[in-house]
Design an enzyme around this catalytic site. Structure first.
Site, short mmCIF file in Angstrom:
data_model
loop_
_atom_site.label_atom_id
_atom_site.label_comp_id
_atom_site.label_asym_id
_atom_site.label_seq_id
_atom_site.Cartn_x
_atom_site.Cartn_y
_atom_site.Cartn_z
N GLN A 159 -8.78 10.80 6.76
CA GLN A 159 -7.51 11.52 6.85
C GLN A 159 -7.22 12.29 5.56
O GLN A 159 -6.83 13.46 5.58
CB GLN A 159 -6.39 10.51 7.13
CG GLN A 159 -4.98 11.08 7.00
CD GLN A 159 -3.93 10.07 7.43
OE1 GLN A 159 -3.70 9.92 8.61
NE2 GLN A 159 -3.31 9.38 6.49
N GLY B 32 0.84 -1.20 0.00
CA GLY B 32 0.00 0.00 0.00
C GLY B 32 0.88 1.25 0.00
O GLY B 32 0.72 2.16 -0.82
N HIS B 33 1.83 1.29 0.94
CA HIS B 33 2.77 2.42 0.99
C HIS B 33 3.55 2.52 -0.33
O HIS B 33 3.74 3.61 -0.86
CB HIS B 33 3.79 2.22 2.11
CG HIS B 33 3.22 2.16 3.49
ND1 HIS B 33 3.24 1.00 4.25
CD2 HIS B 33 2.61 3.09 4.27
CE1 HIS B 33 2.69 1.24 5.44
NE2 HIS B 33 2.29 2.50 5.47
N GLN C 56 -0.65 11.51 17.48
CA GLN C 56 -1.93 11.03 16.97
C GLN C 56 -2.42 9.77 17.66
O GLN C 56 -3.41 9.17 17.25
CB GLN C 56 -1.87 10.84 15.45
CG GLN C 56 -0.99 9.71 14.97
CD GLN C 56 -0.80 9.77 13.45
OE1 GLN C 56 -0.17 10.67 12.93
NE2 GLN C 56 -1.36 8.80 12.75
P1 AMP Z 1 0.49 4.72 7.70
O1 AMP Z 1 1.92 4.29 7.66
O2 AMP Z 1 -0.46 3.65 8.09
O3 AMP Z 1 0.29 6.04 8.41
O4 AMP Z 1 0.10 5.04 6.18
C1 AMP Z 1 0.85 5.93 5.41
C2 AMP Z 1 0.12 6.23 4.13
O5 AMP Z 1 -0.07 5.00 3.41
C3 AMP Z 1 -1.28 6.81 4.37
O6 AMP Z 1 -1.54 7.82 3.41
C4 AMP Z 1 -2.17 5.62 4.19
O7 AMP Z 1 -3.48 5.96 3.76
C5 AMP Z 1 -1.44 4.87 3.08
N1 AMP Z 1 -1.85 3.46 3.09
C6 AMP Z 1 -1.84 2.60 4.14
N2 AMP Z 1 -2.36 1.40 3.79
C7 AMP Z 1 -2.72 1.52 2.49
C8 AMP Z 1 -3.33 0.63 1.54
N3 AMP Z 1 -3.70 -0.61 1.86
N4 AMP Z 1 -3.56 1.10 0.29
C9 AMP Z 1 -3.22 2.37 -0.05
N5 AMP Z 1 -2.64 3.24 0.78
C10 AMP Z 1 -2.40 2.84 2.03
#
Ligand code: AMP
Length: 287
Positions: free
Chosen positions: A157, A40-41, A65
């Protein structure tokens, strides 16, 4: 051979790298993360690479947060693996400040978005979006990106950050990127590591309930209560998934909806074992 990204541990180091590498007309793309990276990242990183000359990824587990009872200490971290993944993507700079480099002990400024952040996760996690807005504005201030990339996985978010950028005239384009899922539908999340095998299988009811909502809307259902009844039914079939909320709201303003008369988002949060998981689906009528 891919090069290890440069690592900056405080604002001065990041600014120094950028002053040496950003030329007059080059563009900078920023991907804010809390690390423990997954596909995802990486989908955000690839998009940032495609659209910008310089790609910066921040890795910072933001204490601001997390509420005191939440999983800040337990939040998964693996910097070595993250750096390997980012090196394979040819990222230029990783900005990974320590909490002390990010926040002074006597800091007294907080950024509050007062509308979109009140509902859904904002209602369940008071103060959460103040922490998000504050850290994201600080990242923007240090990196000065032309574009910043956020996943639709954290749908609220993304809307809150867009609103903050608009309201504060921030010179950055906010880009939302699609949710990346496992083959079986589970949305990728760093917190999935908390799930045991059985819990992981049970967590699938979340994406399945969203499939059911989508199917109903495609079939012409416009009554939000009826759609949410089905969503809750699908989830309640799995008693170990404790639903925190299931709501349908306007896709852009997150305002409550009774009738599907505009683009909407169905958003969920649930506890599965130790993990608090969120998921969502944008629902659009066919006509
Ligand atoms: P986090 O590390 O969980 O704060 O996520 C960092 C970024 O990655 C944020 O913009 C999340 O929305 C994005 N993100 C996390 N998981 C996914 C996913 N499964 N698909 C797309 N983007 C994601």
């Amino acid at each position: 051979m891919k090069k290890m990204p440069h690592i900056a541990r405080n604002p001065a180091e990041a600014r120094e790298f950028l002053s040496l590498h950003v030329r007059t007309r080059s563009s900078v793309g920023l991907v804010p993360t809390m690390g423990f990276l997954h596909e995802g990242h990486l989908s955000l990183v690839r998009r940032a690479k495609e659209e910008n000359d310089i790609c910066v990824v921040s890795i910072f587990v933001n204490p601001l947060q997390f509420a005191p009872a939440e999983d800040l200490a337990a939040y998964p971290r693996d910097m070595e693996r993250d750096l390997e993944l980012l090196s394979a993507e040819d990222v230029h700079l990783v900005y990974s400040p320590s909490p002390g480099a990010m926040y002074l002990p006597d800091r007294s400024t907080l950024i509050t978005e007062n509308s979109l952040s009140r509902c859904l996760c904002g209602a369940a996690r008071p103060g959460h979006f103040d922490g998000v807005c504050t850290v994201v504005l600080k990242l923007f201030s240090v990196i000065a990106p032309d574009r910043a990339y956020f996943g639709e996985k954290d749908y609220q978010q993304l809307q809150v950050i867009k609103r903050m950028a608009r309201d504060l005239d921030l010179p950055v384009e906010i880009t939302g990127c699609p949710i990346i899922r496992e083959r079986d539908g589970l949305a990728l999340s760093s917190r999935n590591i908390y799930l045991g095998e059985k819990e992981r299988a049970e967590a699938l009811v979340l994406s399945r309930s969203l499939d059911a909502a989508e199917e109903l809307v495609r079939g012409g259902e416009t009554d939000v209560t009826r759609i949410l009844d089905v969503v809750r039914d699908v989830i309640s079939a799995c008693p170990s998934v404790a639903l925190e909320y299931a709501e349908i709201r306007g896709a852009d303003d997150l305002a409550p909806l009774d009738i599907m008369n505009k683009r909407a988002v169905c958003a969920l949060a649930a506890r599965v074992g130790r993990a608090r998981l969120i998921d969502n689906r944008v629902l659009e009528r066919r006509d």
